[in-house]
Design a protein around this motif. Structure first.
Motif, PDB file in Angstrom:
ATOM      1  N   ASN A   5       9.476   9.320  -1.911  1.00  0.00           N
ATOM      2  CA  ASN A   5       9.699   8.692  -3.173  1.00  0.00           C
ATOM      3  C   ASN A   5       8.670   7.718  -3.433  1.00  0.00           C
ATOM      4  O   ASN A   5       8.363   7.607  -4.701  1.00  0.00           O
ATOM      5  N   PHE A   6       8.511   6.939  -2.470  1.00  0.00           N
ATOM      6  CA  PHE A   6       7.718   5.752  -2.536  1.00  0.00           C
ATOM      7  C   PHE A   6       6.336   6.221  -3.053  1.00  0.00           C
ATOM      8  O   PHE A   6       5.635   5.594  -3.765  1.00  0.00           O
ATOM      9  N   VAL A   7       5.742   7.209  -2.164  1.00  0.00           N
ATOM     10  CA  VAL A   7       4.364   7.809  -2.417  1.00  0.00           C
ATOM     11  C   VAL A   7       4.444   8.214  -3.976  1.00  0.00           C
ATOM     12  O   VAL A   7       3.444   8.243  -4.552  1.00  0.00           O
ATOM     13  N   GLU A  47       1.735   6.325  -7.416  1.00  0.00           N
ATOM     14  CA  GLU A  47       0.334   6.983  -7.982  1.00  0.00           C
ATOM     15  C   GLU A  47      -0.964   6.962  -6.720  1.00  0.00           C
ATOM     16  O   GLU A  47      -1.995   6.517  -7.285  1.00  0.00           O
ATOM     17  N   GLY A  48      -0.579   7.391  -5.621  1.00  0.00           N
ATOM     18  CA  GLY A  48      -1.519   7.593  -4.735  1.00  0.00           C
ATOM     19  C   GLY A  48      -2.013   6.393  -4.000  1.00  0.00           C
ATOM     20  O   GLY A  48      -2.757   6.299  -3.125  1.00  0.00           O
ATOM     21  N   SER A  49      -1.223   5.124  -4.026  1.00  0.00           N
ATOM     22  CA  SER A  49      -1.242   3.887  -3.487  1.00  0.00           C
ATOM     23  C   SER A  49      -0.094   3.235  -3.113  1.00  0.00           C
ATOM     24  O   SER A  49       0.472   2.757  -3.960  1.00  0.00           O
ATOM     25  N   LEU A  67       2.254  -2.119   1.934  1.00  0.00           N
ATOM     26  CA  LEU A  67       2.971  -2.202   2.712  1.00  0.00           C
ATOM     27  C   LEU A  67       3.868  -3.433   2.354  1.00  0.00           C
ATOM     28  O   LEU A  67       4.970  -3.622   3.208  1.00  0.00           O
ATOM     29  N   ALA A  68       3.560  -4.468   1.892  1.00  0.00           N
ATOM     30  CA  ALA A  68       4.460  -5.546   1.273  1.00  0.00           C
ATOM     31  C   ALA A  68       5.791  -4.965   0.640  1.00  0.00           C
ATOM     32  O   ALA A  68       6.655  -5.783   0.690  1.00  0.00           O
ATOM     33  N   ASP A  69       5.771  -3.823   0.181  1.00  0.00           N
ATOM     34  CA  ASP A  69       6.702  -3.003  -0.323  1.00  0.00           C
ATOM     35  C   ASP A  69       7.756  -2.313   0.072  1.00  0.00           C
ATOM     36  O   ASP A  69       8.724  -1.871  -0.106  1.00  0.00           O
ATOM     37  N   ILE A 118      -3.298   3.222   1.815  1.00  0.00           N
ATOM     38  CA  ILE A 118      -2.274   2.375   2.179  1.00  0.00           C
ATOM     39  C   ILE A 118      -3.027   1.037   2.170  1.00  0.00           C
ATOM     40  O   ILE A 118      -4.226   0.597   2.464  1.00  0.00           O
ATOM     41  N   ARG A 119      -2.470  -0.171   1.509  1.00  0.00           N
ATOM     42  CA  ARG A 119      -2.742  -1.463   1.328  1.00  0.00           C
ATOM     43  C   ARG A 119      -1.821  -2.581   1.769  1.00  0.00           C
ATOM     44  O   ARG A 119      -0.660  -2.280   1.664  1.00  0.00           O
ATOM     45  N   PHE A 120      -2.438  -3.808   1.410  1.00  0.00           N
ATOM     46  CA  PHE A 120      -1.159  -4.920   1.701  1.00  0.00           C
ATOM     47  C   PHE A 120      -1.699  -6.090   0.858  1.00  0.00           C
ATOM     48  O   PHE A 120      -2.695  -6.636   0.919  1.00  0.00           O
TER      49      PHE A 120
END
Length: 519
Positions: free
Chosen positions: A336-338, A342-344, A347-349, A513-515
């Motif tokens: 569901n998160f993915v 919208e493809g990004s 990790l902070a969330d 995947i980002r932060f």
């Protein structure tokens, strides 16, 4: 023999020959060192009472050899005192129970470096220069510990640096996941070690051109690190030749890397290297170390950064597999998160969007965080203004009595239950999280704790997005392995590896995947 398996090799319930030899070797000196029960007090201070084993002289050594860190926890359970002393060969250990651990940060003259030297000198084959720095016999070497701690905090805590590491590490992780797309199965611990430790090593040691870009080096490093306890045997002739060879190969490759990176460029006009690794090296040299001992510090850095995050990530997968309902619910939150990102994904969330995965991480730290933290006592000092800790001894604080305290965690502490870290509505319970003690008890918390959770989340997310994972044999319930009892420091590793089946999933292919935390 499977050198990557750490479980003590007991034959018909007896100790291995190497341990017997070690015990016999210390028997004579133990007899000379043992003294009568100390006085109950020294002035107004109480001296922790000595607790002796039923087996004279070597009983505590035998107990530790058989049970690892659990032995200290067992002593805590059987001893009503808040602090007590045991002797293992020539080493005097003051064991501090949870009731007194809140006073440890205020206790003076405690140091980590000499304990690190005691634990790793033989196994890592540390030389005279690094031993000098860790022994902290003079003011110059004593200043090293707070400065290296500051360097680690400045590197691994600021969000701007975490963003950089998340991007670098995930790029390597994503590439390794892509390499197994056609595979039918993987061995969990082997793959996670190569992926996570390999990614961290490439990020710090020259990328694909550095030692961690060599698959043979990583394989030898795995054998080396997973057998630290066996390499700690003072009788070198009793250590399996393959283990000594792994250590030799790793040291030689790091030596080669250091020469190529530093020695050949000495005096050149190239710009100064400002990387984290270069700054650690400069700090070591500024405090009296020698360039020829730099490999020792690299090994200490690797041993400190790699095994814990590898062990925690491996346990994550084991426990998700062992509970199909947990796996399904965690995957649903992730999917569901993915879909909504919208493809990004950030990790902070993760705490908000995938609380079950974060709760599982917290439960891994509680459930497998039964190791022992310790410090060396540089000078006579007091604990809680009441107990005297003598110079030259060690203060130990086993974590299992805290992490398995029913009054803190409930009656089902022996069960693995991530939902204990969730509120009734399903969100993360920060109060429960603050009860964890794996990040430190002596004042300074582990500076790599934030990087560790982001690394674990990155590799778990990548694996769950790419594959359905299951026990290799359909219909077989997965049971996590026992804990290895030979782990010297940090989270226990699984005592054996397990093979799991993979089935390619149809999900968003290219997830970034980002932060980007603003905190």
């Amino acid at each position: 023999m499977l050198y990557e398996i750490q479980l003590p090799q007991l034959v018909d319930g007896h100790l291995p020959v190497a341990v017997i030899a070690l015990l016999l070797g210390v028997l004579a000196c133990s007899w000379l060192l043992r003294k009568s029960e100390p006085a109950a007090s020294e002035g107004t201070l109480l001296i922790p009472k000595s607790v002796y084993s039923r087996l004279p002289l070597v009983g505590h050594l035998v107990g530790y050899a058989r049970n690892g860190h659990s032995y200290f926890s067992s002593l805590c359970a059987s001893t009503p005192l808040p602090i007590f002393t045991i002797r293992m060969a020539k080493v005097k250990l003051s064991v501090v129970k949870p009731a007194l651990t809140r006073d440890l940060p205020q206790t003076k003259h405690l140091s980590l470096a000499p304990l690190v030297l005691e634990l790793f000198k033989r196994s890592l084959d540390l030389g005279e220069f690094s031993s000098y720095l860790l022994r902290e016999d003079d003011e110059q070497s004593k200043r090293f510990a707070p400065e290296i701690s500051r360097l680690f905090r400045d590197e691994f805590i600021p969000n701007r640096n975490l963003r950089k590491y998340v991007e670098e590490l995930d790029a390597y992780i994503q590439r390794d996941v892509a390499l197994i797309h056609d595979a039918k199965s993987i061995h969990i611990e082997d793959w996670i070690f190569k992926t996570l430790v390999g990614a961290l090593g490439k990020s710090m040691w020259g990328g694909d051109d550095g030692p961690f870009g060599d698959a043979e080096f990583v394989a030898q490093l795995r054998t080396f690190l997973l057998n630290i306890q066996r390499l700690n045997n003072p009788a070198t002739f009793m250590i399996e030749p393959k283990l000594l060879e792994s250590r030799r190969v790793v040291r030689e490759r790091l030596d080669q890397f250091s020469f190529e990176k530093y020695a050949e460029k000495a005096g050149s006009s190239e710009s100064v290297d400002e990387s984290f690794l270069a700054r650690v090296r400069t700090l070591c040299l500024d405090h009296g170390a020698a360039a020829e001992g730099w490999t020792d510090y690299q090994l200490l850095l690797i041993a400190g950064l790699g095994p814990n995050v590898m062990a925690a990530s491996t346990w994550m997968i084991h426990h998700l597999l062992a509970d199909p309902n947990l796996l399904a619910a965690a995957r649903e939150q992730l999917d569901n998160f993915v879909r909504k990102s919208e493809g990004s994904i950030d990790l902070a969330d993760m705490s908000e969007k995938c609380p079950l995965l974060i709760a599982t991480w917290n439960e891994v730290l509680r459930f497998h965080g039964g190791f022992t933290l310790g410090r060396y006592v540089h000078e006579d000092t007091t604990l809680a203004g009441t107990y005297l800790l003598k110079k030259g001894s060690y203060a130990l604080a086993p974590l299992k009595p805290h992490h398995f305290d029913k009054q803190l965690w409930g009656d089902d502490v022996e069960d693995f239950r991530p939902h204990g870290f969730l509120k009734e509505g399903g969100g993360l319970d920060e109060i429960q999280k603050r009860k964890l003690r794996v990040y430190g008890l002596f004042g300074a918390l582990c500076p790599g704790r934030f990087l560790a959770v982001h690394m674990t989340m990155a590799v778990t997310v990548r694996l769950l997005l790419a594959f359905d994972i299951a026990p290799l044999k359909d219909g077989t319930n997965h049971a996590p392995p026992e804990e290895c009892k030979e782990t010297i420091a940090g989270l226990a590793t699984p005592a054996w590896d397990a093979e799991i089946g993979l089935r390619r999933r149809e999900i968003i292919e290219d997830v970034e995947i980002r932060f980007r935390s603003s905190r």
